[in-house]
Design an enzyme around this catalytic site. Structure first.
Site, mmCIF file in Angstrom:
data_model
loop_
_atom_site.group_PDB
_atom_site.id
_atom_site.type_symbol
_atom_site.label_atom_id
_atom_site.label_comp_id
_atom_site.label_asym_id
_atom_site.label_seq_id
_atom_site.Cartn_x
_atom_site.Cartn_y
_atom_site.Cartn_z
ATOM 1 N N GLU A 47 20.743 13.553 26.567
ATOM 2 C CA GLU A 47 19.870 12.408 26.850
ATOM 3 C C GLU A 47 18.405 12.796 26.734
ATOM 4 O O GLU A 47 17.576 11.990 26.299
ATOM 5 C CB GLU A 47 20.174 11.856 28.246
ATOM 6 C CG GLU A 47 21.631 11.482 28.493
ATOM 7 C CD GLU A 47 22.228 10.623 27.396
ATOM 8 O OE1 GLU A 47 21.537 9.729 26.886
ATOM 9 O OE2 GLU A 47 23.404 10.850 27.044
ATOM 10 N N GLU A 64 22.609 9.671 17.670
ATOM 11 C CA GLU A 64 23.538 10.372 18.553
ATOM 12 C C GLU A 64 23.862 11.779 18.059
ATOM 13 O O GLU A 64 24.020 12.704 18.854
ATOM 14 C CB GLU A 64 24.819 9.554 18.722
ATOM 15 C CG GLU A 64 24.604 8.181 19.343
ATOM 16 C CD GLU A 64 23.994 8.248 20.738
ATOM 17 O OE1 GLU A 64 23.973 9.342 21.347
ATOM 18 O OE2 GLU A 64 23.522 7.200 21.216
#
Length: 872
Positions: free
Chosen positions: A304, A326
């Site tokens: 994150e 991602e």
């Protein structure tokens, strides 16, 4: 499931061409009860060309719609959109005031009441397209804007958002919370978290903070506050911030604090909202966990964090580049973890976890290119998968091997500097890497990002009379998948990619099998000669793709297979061992190695496995081999052999060690067919049996309860009594699984009815039921649910949310009834008109079913030694 809850790429492109959004003022009133909250959204934007447009909004009731101070007709409000006809060129201000509904499915603003103390906790989750469930907005990633949030909250609550707090009520009082205006960000990463959260604070002054003191906050609900190991989380956070700042030559780019919040019933693992990062509570450990679980939490924290630069500072224009968002975060988190934290073996975990996931997904009929086209938001929901995360990250690891790590990071720095606060596409990123490395990446892009499938690599060699290699080559193939030609599946194309990889030769020494020769080279086409190995003494074991630089399936040559089958534990390097385990697991799933043989390989070699993560995953695979891929007639003996081995290893494990915990959990899970073993599992639960250094804490108790319940050893009364010991929502989740796993008709009926009739059941609780319901060894008791499954699909897909329908269709698929008859039933269903996401689910389950049937046939015909005669 409302079909209008969607946004197409064409619509988004047209809206982005017409509008430029400047800023939002969002006011949320969270004091209005348990069902709804009030939302006021004021957005300022420019219109470039006259014409119609629309605002995204899903509201329970709209009170006011106003453009430039003039009220608009509320007839313009639809179920998910507000029509904006006849917009004229210039700057406009639109205000929407509405009553909005809380959700219980992890979308929009999710509301949770803690049964431990009746305190309320809210969290938002907007990716990819759910911000408009909380406030009216132009809900697409390339219409960035600044955001000013104001939130009215009840007493005792705290509120966290992307900006820093500028105004707050007195401690513990009800009132208004105001936050600084954010930088230009996308709607899907805006966030509001509110409730009776406990906060733990710190300040960071290292390179990641730049020239300021960066406030760090950790938040968790009060009933779990004592279980949050703040020191380790803050240590990883500081290590990551500093490493990224140095790698990217840019400190944390957002002006506010760096807050991380562990929120109840989170629908994903975590979400990268800048300054307000949300995490699943699975990362709050009530009981002892192994260091492998802590390693995964650290990877998630760093994943994150990588998004703060890649995804938040610089954002994809549309969801076509979700993979890059991602995959970059996944790759960078592992690189950071290996270089900046105590988990130096993270690439072994990456191979054993991420790459396994990637290969599994890439061999399904739903495989897609890494850089896939997303025609609409509905398509995005199913592409949060092993291709988007794990294969993409594996491909980036190969790209780094191709261009060089220093050059890769230099390209990243160029990319961030050029595109800060903007939106980009894949060519922008590859262009930065080309400038940094001097490599033309067009062909690499076409081979790796625009194709599907896993290449197969093998070594082809001959050994001369003097024991040296007289020839050596790496052979690459692209075999056709078993589902090729099935209607609705992609056309198979042979793809022979270019790989930068290493070939390692391992030879036996007093220390074991050790690599003493390594050749790194470029592989291209069907055959690549390796002249550096000609004349070199032959190794006992050859590993193609040594050090795991590329993404491919690697087959062992016959001589290496024999050497490793006899003594795999002698391979001293953890990454090399993980590669061998990965290759053998691929062979089981491909029907090339009997599941019983794999089980024996695990049992006879795993005792010396030092890496706890590898150990835990191998134990799970051994159980999966016995339950899914072994012939059903072999299953009881295989499980019994695994249980006996686990008990021996548990008895001999170091007191209090991670290995002891892993072996005890495995023992309980596999003891189901042996009355003596089950009796001892029950004794461990009630305290009549102990292992030195093992505490039977809350989570281990639930594992023992679930294992005994699965074996038919516990009643619902026993489970209720256990819930009285742990009367929390976390206990209720475990109890749901323990009830659903019982091999009894009433247990299955109760679980099935709860899933289909209780529409308030959250995703989190639904998943607990799915886990318990469909046990592969409960074929007879689950037989009625084959028909019920297919009969339920139409209602589920017409009445429930897309995400829940996907999870139901996957989680309750009747795999326990694996047979040719079930395969025919699936094919008949696929032959009729189905929603596109349901077709994908059924194609994926069909592939698992065909692999299961094929592997069971191989195992039934195998000459493997009977586990009853195998050594424990």
């Amino acid at each position: 499931m409302a079909a209008a809850e969607n946004l197409t790429r064409t619509e988004a492109e047209a809206r982005a061409a017409q509008l430029e959004v400047h800023g939002y003022e969002v006011h949320l009133d969270l004091t209005r009860g348990a069902e709804r909250f009030r939302s006021s959204s004021t957005v300022t934007f420019d219109v470039r060309t006259d014409g119609d447009s629309f605002l995204d909004l899903t509201a329970a009731d709209v009170e006011l719609l106003e453009l430039d101070g003039t009220p608009l007709d509320l007839d313009l409000v639809g179920p998910t959109r507000v029509s904006l006809p006849g917009l004229t060129t210039g700057t406009h201000t639109l205000r929407v005031v509405a009553e909005m509904a809380y959700t219980h499915e992890g979308r929009g603003l999710h509301r949770f009441v803690d049964p431990a103390d009746a305190r309320v906790y809210l969290h938002s989750q907007f990716e990819p397209f759910d911000a408009h469930l909380v406030y009216g907005c132009f809900d697409q990633p390339d219409l960035k804007a600044s955001f000013s949030f104001r939130v009215d909250a009840p007493e005792e609550w705290v509120v966290v958002s992307n900006g820093s707090v500028t105004e707050r009520p007195d401690e513990g009082a009800a009132g208004t919370w105001r936050f600084t205006t954010t930088e230009r960000i996308s709607t899907y990463i805006t966030a509001v978290v509110a409730g009776s959260y406990a906060r733990f604070g710190d300040v960071h002054t290292g390179p990641g903070a730049g020239d300021r003191e960066l406030p760090l906050g950790l938040y968790v609900r009060r009933s779990l506050a004592d279980h949050l190991d703040t020191d380790e989380i803050l240590e990883v956070t500081k290590q990551g911030l500093d490493w990224y700042a140095q790698a990217f030559e840019m400190p944390y780019p957002f002006a506010g604090s760096y807050d991380q919040l562990f929120v109840p019933e989170f629908s994903a693992g975590a979400m990268e909202n800048p300054g307000c990062i949300t995490f699943s509570e699975t990362y709050v450990f009530r009981s002892k966990v192994t260091d492998a679980i802590r390693e995964r939490r650290a990877e998630t924290i760093l994943h994150e964090m990588a998004h703060m630069w890649f995804g938040d500072l610089v954002t994809m224009r549309w969801w076509d580049d979700l993979w890059l968002n991602e995959s970059f975060a996944t790759f960078m988190s592992v690189l950071c973890q290996a270089e900046a934290t105590r988990w130096k073996g993270s690439w072994t975990t990456f191979l054993d976890a991420e790459k396994t996931w990637a290969k599994l997904q890439d061999q399904l009929p739903s495989t897609h290119p890494v850089a896939d086209e997303m025609p609409d938001v509905e398509s995005v929901h199913q592409n949060f998968d092993g291709i988007t995360y794990a294969k993409g990250a594996s491909v980036l690891r190969q790209l780094v091997a191709w261009v060089g790590q220093d050059e890769f990071l230099a390209g990243c720095r160029d990319y961030f500097a050029r595109h800060a606060w903007g939106n980009t596409t894949l060519p922008d990123f590859l262009g930065a890497l080309e400038r940094a490395s001097g490599r033309d990446l067009a062909a690499w892009r076409d081979e790796w990002l625009l194709t599907t499938g896993v290449a197969h690599l093998t070594a082809d060699f001959a050994v001369a009379d003097d024991g040296t290699y007289e020839r050596f080559a790496v052979v690459q193939t692209s075999p056709s998948p078993s589902w090729s030609g099935l209607p609705g599946t992609p056309e198979h194309r042979e793809v022979l990619r270019r790989h930068r990889l290493a070939v390692g030769c391992y030879r036996r020494t007093d220390a074991g099998l050790v690599r003493d020769q390594r050749v790194e080279l470029d592989v291209a086409g069907a055959r690549t000669e390796v002249p550096e190995l000609v004349g070199v003494p032959a190794g006992e074991v050859i590993l193609v793709n040594d050090d795991d630089l590329t993404y491919a399936k690697v087959a062992l040559d016959p001589a290496s297979t024999v050497a490793l089958t006899d003594d795999l534990a002698a391979l001293t390097d953890p990454l090399a061992r993980a590669q061998v385990w990965s290759a053998t697991w691929d062979m089981v799933r491909d029907g090339e190695l009997a599941a019983s043989t794999f089980g024996e390989l695990v049992r006879t070699n795993i005792a010396s496995e030092t890496e706890i993560g590898v150990l835990q995953r191998l134990l799970l695979r051994a159980v999966s081999a016995a339950e899914r891929y072994a012939a059903p007639a072999h299953r009881p003996a295989l499980l019994a052999a695994l249980a006996r081995t686990a008990r021996v290893q548990a008895d001999g494990a170091s007191p209090g060690s991670d290995h002891l915990l892993a072996w005890v959990r495995h023992w309980a899970a596999t003891a189901r067919g042996d009355e003596d073993q089950l009796r001892d599992v029950r004794r461990l639960l009630v305290g009549d049996l102990s292992f030195d250094g093992l505490t039977v804490d809350t989570d281990l108790r639930w594992h023992l309860v679930t294992s005994l319940s699965r074996a038919g050893q516990l009643t619902t009364g026993d489970i209720d009594a256990e819930l009285e010991r742990d009367p929390t929502d976390l206990g209720e989740r475990q109890a749901l699984t323990a009830r659903a796993v019982r091999p009894a008709a009433d247990a299955k009926q109760e679980a099935w009815d709860r899933l289909l009739e209780d529409t308030s059941l959250s995703h989190t609780l639904s998943r607990q039921v799915f886990v318990g319901f469909g046990q592969l060894d409960q074929t007879e008791i689950l037989a009625p649910y084959v028909d019920r499954y297919f009969e339920a699909l139409d209602d589920v897909w017409s009445q429930r949310s897309l995400d829940w329908a996907i999870e139901f269709s996957t989680g309750t698929f009747p795999h326990p009834a694996a047979s040719d008859e079930l395969l025919a039933r699936v094919d008949a269903t696929l032959s009729r008109g189905l929603p596109r996401p349901l077709r994908r689910v059924l194609l994926e389950q069909r592939d698992t079913l065909t692999r299961t049937l094929s592997a069971r046939a191989v195992d039934a015909d195998s000459d493997t030694r009977s586990p009853e005669r195998s050594r424990s």
